[in-house]
Design a protein around this motif. Structure first.
Motif, PDB file in Angstrom:
ATOM      1  N   MET A  13       0.835  -1.203   0.000  1.00  0.00           N
ATOM      2  CA  MET A  13       0.000   0.000   0.000  1.00  0.00           C
ATOM      3  C   MET A  13       0.874   1.258   0.000  1.00  0.00           C
ATOM      4  O   MET A  13       0.593   2.204  -0.739  1.00  0.00           O
ATOM      5  CB  MET A  13      -0.940   0.012   1.206  1.00  0.00           C
ATOM      6  N   ASP A  14       1.924   1.267   0.793  1.00  0.00           N
ATOM      7  CA  ASP A  14       2.826   2.417   0.814  1.00  0.00           C
ATOM      8  C   ASP A  14       3.435   2.645  -0.572  1.00  0.00           C
ATOM      9  O   ASP A  14       3.555   3.788  -1.022  1.00  0.00           O
ATOM     10  CB  ASP A  14       3.938   2.226   1.852  1.00  0.00           C
ATOM     11  N   LYS A  15       3.794   1.570  -1.232  1.00  0.00           N
ATOM     12  CA  LYS A  15       4.359   1.662  -2.579  1.00  0.00           C
ATOM     13  C   LYS A  15       3.317   2.225  -3.552  1.00  0.00           C
ATOM     14  O   LYS A  15       3.617   3.116  -4.354  1.00  0.00           O
ATOM     15  CB  LYS A  15       4.825   0.273  -3.043  1.00  0.00           C
ATOM     16  N   ARG A  16       2.073   1.735  -3.478  1.00  0.00           N
ATOM     17  CA  ARG A  16       0.994   2.228  -4.348  1.00  0.00           C
ATOM     18  C   ARG A  16       0.740   3.716  -4.116  1.00  0.00           C
ATOM     19  O   ARG A  16       0.578   4.485  -5.060  1.00  0.00           O
ATOM     20  CB  ARG A  16      -0.280   1.415  -4.105  1.00  0.00           C
ATOM     21  N   LEU A  17       0.712   4.138  -2.858  1.00  0.00           N
ATOM     22  CA  LEU A  17       0.464   5.543  -2.550  1.00  0.00           C
ATOM     23  C   LEU A  17       1.586   6.433  -3.080  1.00  0.00           C
ATOM     24  O   LEU A  17       1.327   7.502  -3.651  1.00  0.00           O
ATOM     25  CB  LEU A  17       0.280   5.736  -1.042  1.00  0.00           C
ATOM     26  N   ALA A  18       2.820   5.996  -2.906  1.00  0.00           N
ATOM     27  CA  ALA A  18       3.963   6.765  -3.418  1.00  0.00           C
ATOM     28  C   ALA A  18       3.915   6.860  -4.944  1.00  0.00           C
ATOM     29  O   ALA A  18       4.166   7.930  -5.512  1.00  0.00           O
ATOM     30  CB  ALA A  18       5.277   6.138  -2.961  1.00  0.00           C
ATOM     31  N   GLU A  19       3.584   5.754  -5.606  1.00  0.00           N
ATOM     32  CA  GLU A  19       3.479   5.755  -7.071  1.00  0.00           C
ATOM     33  C   GLU A  19       2.387   6.702  -7.556  1.00  0.00           C
ATOM     34  O   GLU A  19       2.579   7.430  -8.529  1.00  0.00           O
ATOM     35  CB  GLU A  19       3.180   4.344  -7.591  1.00  0.00           C
ATOM     36  N   THR A  20       1.241   6.703  -6.897  1.00  0.00           N
ATOM     37  CA  THR A  20       0.155   7.577  -7.344  1.00  0.00           C
ATOM     38  C   THR A  20       0.512   9.042  -7.136  1.00  0.00           C
ATOM     39  O   THR A  20       0.187   9.880  -7.981  1.00  0.00           O
ATOM     40  CB  THR A  20      -1.190   7.262  -6.656  1.00  0.00           C
ATOM     41  N   GLU A  21       1.181   9.350  -6.052  1.00  0.00           N
ATOM     42  CA  GLU A  21       1.603  10.737  -5.832  1.00  0.00           C
ATOM     43  C   GLU A  21       2.580  11.173  -6.918  1.00  0.00           C
ATOM     44  O   GLU A  21       2.511  12.294  -7.418  1.00  0.00           O
ATOM     45  CB  GLU A  21       2.227  10.918  -4.444  1.00  0.00           C
ATOM     46  N   ILE A  78     -20.662  17.754   4.812  1.00  0.00           N
ATOM     47  CA  ILE A  78     -19.652  18.595   4.180  1.00  0.00           C
ATOM     48  C   ILE A  78     -19.179  17.861   2.931  1.00  0.00           C
ATOM     49  O   ILE A  78     -19.116  16.624   2.922  1.00  0.00           O
ATOM     50  CB  ILE A  78     -18.472  18.903   5.140  1.00  0.00           C
ATOM     51  N   ILE A  79     -18.884  18.608   1.883  1.00  0.00           N
ATOM     52  CA  ILE A  79     -18.356  18.003   0.665  1.00  0.00           C
ATOM     53  C   ILE A  79     -17.136  18.816   0.242  1.00  0.00           C
ATOM     54  O   ILE A  79     -17.110  20.038   0.393  1.00  0.00           O
ATOM     55  CB  ILE A  79     -19.431  17.940  -0.448  1.00  0.00           C
ATOM     56  N   ARG A  80     -16.129  18.118  -0.225  1.00  0.00           N
ATOM     57  CA  ARG A  80     -14.891  18.775  -0.640  1.00  0.00           C
ATOM     58  C   ARG A  80     -14.186  17.930  -1.687  1.00  0.00           C
ATOM     59  O   ARG A  80     -14.417  16.731  -1.785  1.00  0.00           O
ATOM     60  CB  ARG A  80     -13.968  19.015   0.540  1.00  0.00           C
ATOM     61  N   PRO A  81     -13.293  18.549  -2.470  1.00  0.00           N
ATOM     62  CA  PRO A  81     -12.538  17.772  -3.454  1.00  0.00           C
ATOM     63  C   PRO A  81     -11.416  16.977  -2.788  1.00  0.00           C
ATOM     64  O   PRO A  81     -11.005  17.281  -1.658  1.00  0.00           O
ATOM     65  CB  PRO A  81     -11.955  18.849  -4.378  1.00  0.00           C
ATOM     66  N   ALA A  82     -10.936  15.991  -3.502  1.00  0.00           N
ATOM     67  CA  ALA A  82      -9.782  15.215  -3.042  1.00  0.00           C
ATOM     68  C   ALA A  82      -8.550  16.107  -3.051  1.00  0.00           C
ATOM     69  O   ALA A  82      -8.346  16.880  -3.983  1.00  0.00           O
ATOM     70  CB  ALA A  82      -9.569  14.015  -3.947  1.00  0.00           C
ATOM     71  N   ALA A  83      -7.736  15.979  -2.026  1.00  0.00           N
ATOM     72  CA  ALA A  83      -6.543  16.817  -1.897  1.00  0.00           C
ATOM     73  C   ALA A  83      -5.316  16.209  -2.567  1.00  0.00           C
ATOM     74  O   ALA A  83      -4.369  16.908  -2.878  1.00  0.00           O
ATOM     75  CB  ALA A  83      -6.247  17.080  -0.427  1.00  0.00           C
ATOM     76  N   SER A  84      -5.331  14.896  -2.778  1.00  0.00           N
ATOM     77  CA  SER A  84      -4.152  14.235  -3.348  1.00  0.00           C
ATOM     78  C   SER A  84      -4.547  12.906  -3.978  1.00  0.00           C
ATOM     79  O   SER A  84      -5.621  12.375  -3.715  1.00  0.00           O
ATOM     80  CB  SER A  84      -3.112  13.986  -2.250  1.00  0.00           C
ATOM     81  N   ALA A  85      -3.638  12.391  -4.767  1.00  0.00           N
ATOM     82  CA  ALA A  85      -3.860  11.086  -5.401  1.00  0.00           C
ATOM     83  C   ALA A  85      -3.959   9.989  -4.348  1.00  0.00           C
ATOM     84  O   ALA A  85      -4.828   9.115  -4.430  1.00  0.00           O
ATOM     85  CB  ALA A  85      -2.732  10.789  -6.387  1.00  0.00           C
ATOM     86  N   SER A  86      -3.103  10.054  -3.356  1.00  0.00           N
ATOM     87  CA  SER A  86      -3.133   9.005  -2.334  1.00  0.00           C
ATOM     88  C   SER A  86      -4.434   9.056  -1.535  1.00  0.00           C
ATOM     89  O   SER A  86      -4.942   8.015  -1.107  1.00  0.00           O
ATOM     90  CB  SER A  86      -1.916   9.091  -1.417  1.00  0.00           C
TER      91      SER A  86
END
Length: 180
Positions: A42-50, A75-83
């Protein structure tokens, strides 16, 4: 046992160490290695997406100004990052964390929004995909379910009306400023 040893070896553990090679409780040691392996992946996937989708972070501030809204206990808001998008999909067990949605959000073809209870803004509840022209494309909660469907549909309709009114007011302000 072989699965356990393979995971230990792949993780870089020294299997000459008797504690690793012959654990007292194989079931517990195996489960620990499964969790460690999943976390590493999961850490690898998150780093790759960032790395692959840096535009998502760059667009957040602009999107937040446009889409952030709170009303009626939500409350509704956009995603802040790929991860964050990946973790949303993982937590709610739906497909939003896949590359298709990441690409669409990063390029602006659609925007991924997170709907939460106002008193629990960091706990995933509903994921919304909205088109660049301001129409709800889809929304889902955990396991691709639509909890409180009528209530959420009604709230999202009101949100869209507010979004369109806010956008119209901004255009009106810009036009007035340019003319005046």
């Amino acid at each position: 046992y072989l699965d356990y040893l393979e995971m230990r070896e792949k993780a870089g553990y020294d299997l000459h160490n008797g504690i690793y090679a012959y654990p007292r409780n194989l079931g517990t040691a195996h489960q620990t290695m499964v969790l460690e392996t999943q976390k590493t992946e999961m850490d690898k996937r998150l780093a790759e997406t960032e790395e692959n989708y840096p535009e998502i972070r760059k667009r957040f501030r602009k999107l937040k100004k446009k889409y952030l809204y709170e009303s009626g206990g939500y409350i509704i808001r956009p995603a802040a990052s790929a991860s964050e998008i990946v973790m949303e999909g993982r937590t709610l067990h739906h497909c939003v964390g896949g590359d298709t949605y990441l690409r669409k959000h990063a390029s602006g073809r659609s925007t991924i929004l997170f709907m939460r209870f106002s008193d629990e803004p960091n706990i995933p509840y509903i994921t919304v995909e909205i088109s660049d022209d301001g129409e709800i494309m889809q929304w889902y909660g955990a396991y691709d379910k639509k909890p409180n469907k009528d209530k959420i549909d009604q709230w999202l309709k009101a949100y869209l009306i507010n979004l369109k009114c806010s956008h119209s007011e901004q255009k009106e302000i810009r036009i007035t400023t340019m003319v005046g």
